[in-house]
Enzyme design. Structure first.
Site, PDB file in Angstrom:
ATOM      1  N   GLY A  13       0.882  -1.566   0.052  1.00 13.50           N
ATOM      2  CA  GLY A  13      -0.354  -0.481   0.145  1.00 13.50           C
ATOM      3  C   GLY A  13       0.803   1.310  -0.062  1.00 13.50           C
ATOM      4  O   GLY A  13       2.285   1.138  -0.439  1.00 13.50           O
ATOM      5  N   ASP A  14      -0.333   2.099   0.155  1.00 14.26           N
ATOM      6  CA  ASP A  14       0.710   3.649   0.372  1.00 14.26           C
ATOM      7  C   ASP A  14       1.732   4.198  -1.235  1.00 14.26           C
ATOM      8  O   ASP A  14       2.972   4.216  -1.234  1.00 14.26           O
ATOM      9  CB  ASP A  14       1.312   4.140   1.766  1.00 14.26           C
ATOM     10  CG  ASP A  14       0.710   3.741   2.275  1.00 14.26           C
ATOM     11  OD1 ASP A  14      -0.366   4.167   2.669  1.00 14.26           O
ATOM     12  OD2 ASP A  14       1.084   3.099   3.243  1.00 14.26           O
ATOM     13  N   LYS A  17      -1.288   5.334  -5.582  1.00 10.18           N
ATOM     14  CA  LYS A  17      -2.402   4.343  -6.566  1.00 10.18           C
ATOM     15  C   LYS A  17      -3.221   5.789  -6.615  1.00 10.18           C
ATOM     16  O   LYS A  17      -4.011   6.097  -7.939  1.00 10.18           O
ATOM     17  CB  LYS A  17      -2.498   3.637  -5.503  1.00 10.18           C
ATOM     18  CG  LYS A  17      -2.228   1.658  -5.212  1.00 10.18           C
ATOM     19  CD  LYS A  17      -2.810   1.177  -4.701  1.00 10.18           C
ATOM     20  CE  LYS A  17      -3.421   1.625  -3.259  1.00 10.18           C
ATOM     21  NZ  LYS A  17      -3.113   1.449  -2.361  1.00 10.18           N
ATOM     22  N   ASN A  39     -10.457   2.891   5.367  1.00 10.10           N
ATOM     23  CA  ASN A  39      -9.152   2.787   5.650  1.00 10.10           C
ATOM     24  C   ASN A  39      -8.113   3.724   5.150  1.00 10.10           C
ATOM     25  O   ASN A  39      -6.750   3.053   4.950  1.00 10.10           O
ATOM     26  CB  ASN A  39      -8.719   1.946   6.786  1.00 10.10           C
ATOM     27  CG  ASN A  39      -9.113   0.213   5.674  1.00 10.10           C
ATOM     28  OD1 ASN A  39      -9.787   0.574   4.918  1.00 10.10           O
ATOM     29  ND2 ASN A  39      -8.088  -0.993   5.933  1.00 10.10           N
ATOM     30  N   GLY A  41      -6.131   5.578   2.904  1.00 13.77           N
ATOM     31  CA  GLY A  41      -5.428   6.952   2.038  1.00 13.77           C
ATOM     32  C   GLY A  41      -5.156   6.745   0.761  1.00 13.77           C
ATOM     33  O   GLY A  41      -3.993   6.572   0.576  1.00 13.77           O
ATOM     34  N   HIS A  42      -5.657   7.677  -0.207  1.00 15.04           N
ATOM     35  CA  HIS A  42      -4.727   8.727  -1.389  1.00 15.04           C
ATOM     36  C   HIS A  42      -4.730   9.655  -1.661  1.00 15.04           C
ATOM     37  O   HIS A  42      -6.032  10.676  -0.878  1.00 15.04           O
ATOM     38  CB  HIS A  42      -6.323   8.301  -2.200  1.00 15.04           C
ATOM     39  CG  HIS A  42      -6.242   6.394  -3.086  1.00 15.04           C
ATOM     40  ND1 HIS A  42      -7.441   6.174  -3.725  1.00 15.04           N
ATOM     41  CD2 HIS A  42      -5.961   5.637  -2.139  1.00 15.04           C
ATOM     42  CE1 HIS A  42      -7.426   4.763  -3.781  1.00 15.04           C
ATOM     43  NE2 HIS A  42      -6.415   4.452  -2.676  1.00 15.04           N
ATOM     44  N   GLN A 223      -5.040  -0.184  -1.058  1.00 14.38           N
ATOM     45  CA  GLN A 223      -4.182  -0.938   0.174  1.00 14.38           C
ATOM     46  C   GLN A 223      -3.551  -1.468  -1.303  1.00 14.38           C
ATOM     47  O   GLN A 223      -3.054  -0.503  -2.165  1.00 14.38           O
ATOM     48  CB  GLN A 223      -4.494  -2.442   0.993  1.00 14.38           C
ATOM     49  CG  GLN A 223      -4.804  -1.207   2.159  1.00 14.38           C
ATOM     50  CD  GLN A 223      -6.567  -1.683   2.068  1.00 14.38           C
ATOM     51  OE1 GLN A 223      -7.499  -1.893   1.569  1.00 14.38           O
ATOM     52  NE2 GLN A 223      -6.963  -0.016   2.480  1.00 14.38           N
ATOM     53  N   GLY A 301      -1.542   9.339   9.360  1.00 15.90           N
ATOM     54  CA  GLY A 301      -0.060  10.242   9.421  1.00 15.90           C
ATOM     55  C   GLY A 301       0.723   9.380  10.320  1.00 15.90           C
ATOM     56  O   GLY A 301       1.553   9.964  10.538  1.00 15.90           O
ATOM     57  N   ARG A 304       6.153   5.556   8.101  1.00 11.68           N
ATOM     58  CA  ARG A 304       6.023   5.052   7.001  1.00 11.68           C
ATOM     59  C   ARG A 304       7.742   4.380   7.362  1.00 11.68           C
ATOM     60  O   ARG A 304       8.614   4.412   7.072  1.00 11.68           O
ATOM     61  CB  ARG A 304       5.298   5.293   5.408  1.00 11.68           C
ATOM     62  CG  ARG A 304       3.968   5.550   5.433  1.00 11.68           C
ATOM     63  CD  ARG A 304       3.522   5.609   3.912  1.00 11.68           C
ATOM     64  NE  ARG A 304       2.661   5.876   4.332  1.00 11.68           N
ATOM     65  CZ  ARG A 304       2.131   6.896   3.056  1.00 11.68           C
ATOM     66  NH1 ARG A 304       3.226   7.345   2.120  1.00 11.68           N
ATOM     67  NH2 ARG A 304       0.870   7.540   2.284  1.00 11.68           N
TER      68      ARG A 304
END
Length: 432
Positions: A13-14, A17, A39, A41-42, A223, A301, A304
């Site tokens: 994910g992240d 996308k 859940n 986030g884009h 995701q 927030g 990562r």
């Protein structure tokens, strides 16, 4: 007949996308989310502004695009209304949005239970966003869940609500949580029904009618494949499958419609939450990538975790989703690093393997095997053609193609729509 494109995340994910789906969505007649919930986030940037989406499809910024939240999603109607309101506050006022009658509905007890389950796991916690996604999917498959279409049938909704609370309130009490009142929830959700009723339709019928016409339809996952409930790093996964293989079920279409799949591949790796991460960096290089790439969760927030590009993972996810082109994102973040590494395989208990093992115990024992590549110093954020990339940046992408056997069809060198260029004829037809 319409042409179709599926955009999937190929890591944890992240991967960017949101930017890639927004890029193609600006040319699409319809954009369909087929799994996941709020859940996911884009982040999308264009026109000098940045927008954040959680459950609403990325085509929402184009007033001509039909946006569909498919039956494979779990939809929190409170969150949907809040997202629409926030978009209106930012000047996005034409919401061409439809929600499947068959989509599972996130209810107030789901987020409460999500947090309680996570707290009780102790050191074995999953790292969930506590949005209630897992408990909602669990109720769906336990057949005690509620669906968005129930909002259109007040008496039926009340009956389903009371039946659900007969199971959930004792569980809440057992976990030390306050029990929930049926009247209060009923009144709240009937108000929501008034606001959303014109958007709640049979989206499978809607999508299939558009498939029979002309135009482009974009299917958008949430995701990444390594968070897939079936094929990811279980149990540190989401509660659905982001694979292109789940599009037919999650959107309500036949499988033969799926032909072109763009796998979003960040030029390095990140993940949020717990679980093994073979190429993770714990040094100043990782810290630098995190800061340059603004690697903090859109929804939570949370910082990562950062690692080198893992092509062992990329090969695996391309096989699972039938990826036909890579959409490589955040290549610009790697500028200035003297030596880059790409993982091409793992060593597990003295043996070389090219596919992530199925168990966490085995994956934790995997040692990444790297090929080293010289980096580049140039700022590439203004590059708009593949041939204008520095030679070492091109060699980096070519090595990814060589290891994975999948061509790079799109390259992103910044967050804005304009900082994108396509190298694949197969993808160019979706950007007209």
């Amino acid at each position: 007949m319409s042409t179709t494109l599926v955009v999937v995340g190929s890591q944890w994910g992240d991967e960017g996308k949101g930017k890639i789906t927004d890029y193609f969505a600006s040319h699409a007649d319809m954009v369909v989310r087929y799994q996941g919930g709020n859940n996911a986030g884009h982040s999308v940037a264009f026109g000098g502004k940045k927008y954040s989406l959680q459950s609403i499809p990325s085509g929402i910024f184009n007033p001509q695009t039909i946006n569909v939240m498919g039956n494979g999603m779990v939809v929190n109607p409170v969150s949907v209304i809040a997202e629409l309101r926030k978009l209106s506050d930012q000047g996005i006022t034409e919401h061409n949005l439809y929600i499947s009658t068959r989509a599972a509905m996130v209810m107030p007890w789901h987020s409460a239970l999500d947090g309680a389950y996570e707290a009780n796991l102790g050191k074995a916690l999953i790292g969930t966003t506590k949005k209630g996604i897992g408990p909602c999917y669990a109720d769906k498959y336990s057949r005690i869940g509620m669906r968005i279409g129930d909002l259109l049938e007040p008496e039926y909704f009340r009956m389903r609500l009371e039946a659900a609370l007969a199971v959930k309130n004792p569980e809440m009490k057992m976990l030390g949580l306050p029990e929930m009142d049926a009247d209060e929830i009923y009144n709240q959700y009937m108000e929501i029904a008034e606001q959303l009723k014109d958007r709640i339709v049979d989206t499978s019928d809607l999508i299939n009618k558009h498939l029979q016409g002309e135009g482009n339809i974009l299917f958008e996952g949430a995701q990444g494949m390594m968070l897939c409930i079936d094929h990811g790093t279980y149990p540190y996964v989401t509660s659905s499958t982001p694979s292109a293989a789940s599009v037919p079920v999650g959107a309500g279409i036949a499988p033969q419609w799926i032909k072109t799949v763009a796998g979003v591949l960040k030029a390095y790796c990140t993940r949020v939450g717990e679980g093994p991460f073979p190429t993770e960096l714990h040094d100043e290089i990782g810290d630098g990538i995190r800061e340059r790439g603004h690697e903090y969760g859109t929804v939570t927030g949370r910082p990562r975790r950062v690692g080198w590009l893992d092509c062992c993972v990329a090969k695996y996810t391309s096989r699972l989703s039938g990826i036909t082109n890579w959409a490589v994102t955040l290549l610009d973040v790697l500028s200035g690093i003297d030596t880059l590494r790409i993982c091409y395989a793992y060593e597990l208990d003295g043996k070389v393997i090219e596919c992530p093992p199925s168990t966490i115990a085995a994956l934790e024992r995997c040692k990444p095997l790297y090929v080293e590549m010289p980096g580049w110093k140039e700022d590439i954020t203004a590059v708009r053609k593949y041939e204008d990339l520095p030679e070492n940046a091109r060699k980096y992408l070519e090595k990814v193609e060589e290891i994975t056997g999948v061509p790079v069809g799109l390259v992103s060198v910044g967050p804005d729509r304009e900082q994108t260029f396509i190298t694949s004829p197969e993808l160019k037809k979706f950007a007209k």
